[in-house]
Design a protein around this motif. Structure first.
Motif, PDB file in Angstrom:
ATOM      1  N   LEU A  74      -3.897   9.814   0.497  1.00  0.00           N
ATOM      2  CA  LEU A  74      -4.737   9.696   1.692  1.00  0.00           C
ATOM      3  C   LEU A  74      -5.593   8.424   1.671  1.00  0.00           C
ATOM      4  N   GLY A  75      -5.625   7.767   0.527  1.00  0.00           N
ATOM      5  CA  GLY A  75      -6.393   6.523   0.420  1.00  0.00           C
ATOM      6  C   GLY A  75      -7.885   6.721   0.237  1.00  0.00           C
ATOM      7  N   ALA A  89      -0.611   9.058  -7.667  1.00  0.00           N
ATOM      8  CA  ALA A  89      -0.243   9.612  -6.361  1.00  0.00           C
ATOM      9  C   ALA A  89       0.589  10.891  -6.477  1.00  0.00           C
ATOM     10  N   GLY A  90       1.448  10.931  -7.469  1.00  0.00           N
ATOM     11  CA  GLY A  90       2.440  12.004  -7.533  1.00  0.00           C
ATOM     12  C   GLY A  90       2.022  13.195  -8.370  1.00  0.00           C
ATOM     13  N   PHE A  91       2.980  14.055  -8.656  1.00  0.00           N
ATOM     14  CA  PHE A  91       2.744  15.204  -9.521  1.00  0.00           C
ATOM     15  C   PHE A  91       2.189  14.743 -10.858  1.00  0.00           C
ATOM     16  N   LYS A  92       1.142  15.421 -11.304  1.00  0.00           N
ATOM     17  CA  LYS A  92       0.565  15.114 -12.619  1.00  0.00           C
ATOM     18  C   LYS A  92       1.375  15.800 -13.718  1.00  0.00           C
ATOM     19  N   ILE A 140       0.841  -1.214   0.000  1.00  0.00           N
ATOM     20  CA  ILE A 140       0.000   0.000   0.000  1.00  0.00           C
ATOM     21  C   ILE A 140       0.875   1.263   0.000  1.00  0.00           C
ATOM     22  N   VAL A 141       1.927   1.239   0.806  1.00  0.00           N
ATOM     23  CA  VAL A 141       2.836   2.397   0.865  1.00  0.00           C
ATOM     24  C   VAL A 141       3.428   2.666  -0.527  1.00  0.00           C
ATOM     25  N   GLU A 142       3.842   1.599  -1.187  1.00  0.00           N
ATOM     26  CA  GLU A 142       4.428   1.768  -2.531  1.00  0.00           C
ATOM     27  C   GLU A 142       3.427   2.384  -3.505  1.00  0.00           C
ATOM     28  N   ASP A 143       2.186   1.975  -3.398  1.00  0.00           N
ATOM     29  CA  ASP A 143       1.163   2.470  -4.315  1.00  0.00           C
ATOM     30  C   ASP A 143       0.811   3.930  -4.080  1.00  0.00           C
ATOM     31  N   ARG A 144       0.913   4.385  -2.831  1.00  0.00           N
ATOM     32  CA  ARG A 144       0.381   5.711  -2.485  1.00  0.00           C
ATOM     33  C   ARG A 144       1.438   6.779  -2.253  1.00  0.00           C
ATOM     34  N   CYS A 145       2.705   6.445  -2.394  1.00  0.00           N
ATOM     35  CA  CYS A 145       3.769   7.434  -2.176  1.00  0.00           C
ATOM     36  C   CYS A 145       3.943   8.304  -3.432  1.00  0.00           C
ATOM     37  N   PRO A 146       3.650   9.594  -3.328  1.00  0.00           N
ATOM     38  CA  PRO A 146       3.776  10.465  -4.506  1.00  0.00           C
ATOM     39  C   PRO A 146       5.168  10.467  -5.140  1.00  0.00           C
ATOM     40  N   VAL A 147       6.196  10.513  -4.313  1.00  0.00           N
ATOM     41  CA  VAL A 147       7.550  10.603  -4.886  1.00  0.00           C
ATOM     42  C   VAL A 147       7.928   9.303  -5.603  1.00  0.00           C
ATOM     43  N   LYS A 148       7.521   8.176  -5.040  1.00  0.00           N
ATOM     44  CA  LYS A 148       7.803   6.907  -5.740  1.00  0.00           C
ATOM     45  C   LYS A 148       7.128   6.912  -7.110  1.00  0.00           C
ATOM     46  N   ASP A 149       5.888   7.371  -7.140  1.00  0.00           N
ATOM     47  CA  ASP A 149       5.164   7.455  -8.420  1.00  0.00           C
ATOM     48  C   ASP A 149       5.942   8.313  -9.424  1.00  0.00           C
ATOM     49  N   ASN A 150       6.395   9.488  -8.969  1.00  0.00           N
ATOM     50  CA  ASN A 150       7.087  10.378  -9.913  1.00  0.00           C
ATOM     51  C   ASN A 150       8.441   9.849 -10.366  1.00  0.00           C
TER      52      ASN A 150
END
Lengths: 151, 151
Positions: free
Chosen positions: B88-89, B96-99, A122-132
């Motif tokens: 925030l789920g 999750a990250g910057f668009k 869940i943490v991996e999915d919701r971390c903004p910086v990981k996504d970017n």
């Protein structure tokens, strides 16, 4: 919930040093002396790694709370490898940035391995910086010239 | 030239605050009070934006030197927009990250628009942080559990 905008602005204080203002905070980004800098603070890619660790910490605590356990502590190590040839302009065979990034979490919590695995997912999915870092993001760079004659 | 490795490590000091060590430097990453933090320093995504600005500054000066002009000053603004629902789920419709991320450079230099356009193109190609934000990078996250009973 509506979108949030974050911004940072600043000026160069040398060829390697940049002073960025993020709200009331000043973030000094520099390079080590080996890279021609004055080594007054961390370098740009270390800022990226620190932001990734900080983001993982925030989301880690949010998700632990959701899953009903307490993080008594959380240690995070994050590292990345890059080849400097492209940034220096000596070869264009490899990409400019990190070729891979590894983040290791050491949580201290009284929790089952199963819950911890779910937490990690869940943490991996919701971390903004990981996504970017992991996924592609549109980056638009523009220049507003202020030539010497206009000063 | 061989690969370079960069790393950062640290511990959480609260549910929102992380103290990262990058070599001899301590980088404090926190969240504003509105986001449940203690607002002692910039937040994770502001660290990302500051790292991007700092990286652009370094490469901007390297490339200006190569093209034979002097940057008398360089102002950089960088911003990004994200929707907080996924972190925030509360919804999983958006990433999750910057668009998107926008970086604006205001260089002060006695140089033609043509040279400035060439400069921009080269800087964009050779900036490691831009590469990692714009393009996909393998990110490997692992967990080494330290359960309460092992303390």
């Amino acid at each position: 919930m509506s979108d949030l905008q974050f911004s940072v602005a600043g000026v160069r204080t040398s060829a390697t040093q940049f002073k960025a203002k993020a709200r009331q905070f000043t973030l000094v980004v520099d390079e080590p002396e080996d890279f021609g800098g004055t080594n007054e603070d961390a370098n740009p890619v270390e800022y990226i790694l620190a932001g990734f660790a900080g983001c993982t910490n925030v989301i880690g605590h949010i998700v632990a709370k959701e899953l009903g356990f307490t993080l008594n502590n959380l240690h995070i190590e994050v590292s990345g490898t890059l080849n400097p040839q492209r940034l220096l302009g000596t070869s264009f065979d490899q990409r400019a940035g990190f070729k891979a990034i590894n983040l290791n979490l050491t949580p201290e919590a009284d929790v089952s391995e199963e819950t911890l695995a779910k937490w990690l997912q869940i943490v991996e999915d919701r971390c903004p910086v990981k996504d970017n870092l992991q996924n592609s993001t549109p980056v638009n760079v523009t220049v507003a010239a202020k030539t010497a004659c206009a000063l």
